[in-house]
Design a protein around this motif. Structure first.
Motif, PDB file in Angstrom:
ATOM      1  N   UNK A 151      -3.675   9.189  -3.808  1.00  0.00           N
ATOM      2  CA  UNK A 151      -3.919   8.456  -4.865  1.00  0.00           C
ATOM      3  C   UNK A 151      -2.604   7.777  -5.119  1.00  0.00           C
ATOM      4  N   UNK A 152      -1.549   8.488  -5.009  1.00  0.00           N
ATOM      5  CA  UNK A 152      -0.122   7.956  -5.389  1.00  0.00           C
ATOM      6  C   UNK A 152       0.024   6.785  -4.458  1.00  0.00           C
ATOM      7  N   UNK A 153      -0.142   7.141  -3.250  1.00  0.00           N
ATOM      8  CA  UNK A 153       0.059   5.972  -2.177  1.00  0.00           C
ATOM      9  C   UNK A 153      -0.913   4.631  -2.534  1.00  0.00           C
ATOM     10  N   UNK A 154      -2.089   4.949  -2.768  1.00  0.00           N
ATOM     11  CA  UNK A 154      -3.208   3.734  -3.130  1.00  0.00           C
ATOM     12  C   UNK A 154      -2.398   2.848  -4.418  1.00  0.00           C
ATOM     13  N   UNK A 155      -1.961   3.585  -5.274  1.00  0.00           N
ATOM     14  CA  UNK A 155      -1.631   2.770  -6.218  1.00  0.00           C
ATOM     15  C   UNK A 155      -0.313   2.138  -6.151  1.00  0.00           C
ATOM     16  N   UNK A 156       0.678   2.590  -5.033  1.00  0.00           N
ATOM     17  CA  UNK A 156       1.827   1.935  -4.705  1.00  0.00           C
ATOM     18  C   UNK A 156       1.196   0.556  -3.798  1.00  0.00           C
ATOM     19  N   UNK A 157       0.525   0.776  -2.997  1.00  0.00           N
ATOM     20  CA  UNK A 157      -0.036  -0.356  -2.326  1.00  0.00           C
ATOM     21  C   UNK A 157      -0.786  -1.445  -3.167  1.00  0.00           C
TER      22      UNK A 157
END
Length: 328
Positions: free
Chosen positions: A197-203
């Protein structure tokens, strides 16, 4: 009909749907690449009207085929700088033809999904939604032309293309849910889902900043002309944040791949999908660095945009596949 024959029929229909859905998704990404090439080459107004091109369904190949006062005609319509360029006209025309092919593919995908409505209604809902969205995207394309390539309209047009990809990926992921459910993910690090989820937000943040950079590049193109080497120095602060933030996105995804590798090994489909994602991120960083350090070469812009679009799609598919592998 017996349960075994019904299961066999569903399996055949799912395989057929997955095939056409994958072809359609690849075709949409190809259209994104073509559209980015049109934009980078300055051919966006190669056809100053829509859906025709210089008033014809098949555009002219020479200025002699146009009325002598065609520039006055289009100036009255709000396009004072219209000048026939056969190369740019046919690049834009081929872009439109590609869009028509995409529409037919999505229509076929929606038709194929109808046979699966009893198996999984969400496959049909998503496929029909994609068809409605591509019809709206066609209308939006006409508004882009009518706005004389206003940067904000181009961005909305691009985001709509990504939304269509997301809906098609959702349908494809649902169609391969049974396959993923057969692969165990019990050994995956419990922190993986939260990190995903963190990676998705960063993207999403990185793509949002990239969109702002793209609009600023369009502004500089109109205000400073074709002196691409001067654009980088004129870009505002968020360009440098966008460039630096790419390292954060890279290392965040590296950790994601490492957790999958440790838990599932290289043979698992989720690990292979994550490695493919990592490869695309590296390509995006290399193409972005090339744009920043070599004066925004036009030939690299489509590659950077395509890789950014692929990152979004692969991360979304990874998220969906992980959920289905957990039986969600």
């Amino acid at each position: 009909m017996t349960n075994s024959s019904r299961t066999t029929d569903d399996s055949v229909r799912l395989q057929s749907f997955r095939r056409i859905a994958l072809i359609t998704i690849c075709a949409v990404y190809f259209l994104i690449l073509v559209g980015a090439s049109v934009r980078a080459s300055g051919a966006g107004m190669g056809c100053p009207d829509w859906p025709t091109c210089f008033g014809s369904w098949i555009p002219p190949v020479g200025e002699a085929q146009l009325p002598d006062n065609y520039q006055e005609i289009y100036a009255d319509r709000g396009y004072a700088e219209t000048r026939f360029n056969p190369v740019k006209t046919w690049i834009e025309y081929l872009n439109r033809l590609t869009g028509v092919v995409i529409g037919l593919l999505i229509l076929t995908t929606a038709w194929k999904s109808l046979a699966l409505r009893d198996h999984d209604r969400w496959i049909t809902i998503a496929s029909v939604a994609a068809l409605v969205m591509v019809i709206y995207q066609g209308w939006l394309g006409s508004r882009v032309v009518a706005s004389n390539l206003q940067p904000g309209m181009i961005t909305v047009h691009m985001l709509m293309a990504l939304a269509i990809v997301g809906v098609l990926l959702f349908a494809l992921a649902r169609a391969r849910r049974d396959t993923l459910a057969a692969q165990t993910v019990a050994a995956v690090n419990p922190r993986f889902q939260r990190w995903l989820y963190i990676v998705l937000v960063l993207t999403v943040l990185q793509v949002a900043m990239g969109t702002q950079v793209r609009e600023m590049v369009d502004f500089l193109n109109h205000s400073q002309g074709e002196e691409r080497s001067a654009w980088v120095s004129a870009l505002p602060w968020f360009f440098y944040v966008h460039r630096t933030f790419s390292a954060v996105v890279l290392f965040a995804n590296l950790w994601l791949v490492w957790m999958l590798y440790q838990s599932l090994g290289l043979g698992h489909s989720l690990t292979r999908l994550a490695l493919g994602l990592l490869t695309v991120i590296v390509l995006a960083i290399i193409s972005g660095a090339t744009l920043g350090h070599l004066g925004m070469p036009a030939v690299v812009q489509p590659t950077h945009l395509l890789s950014a679009s692929l990152i979004f799609g692969l991360q979304f598919l990874l998220w969906m596949d992980y959920r289905h592998a957990r039986g969600v």
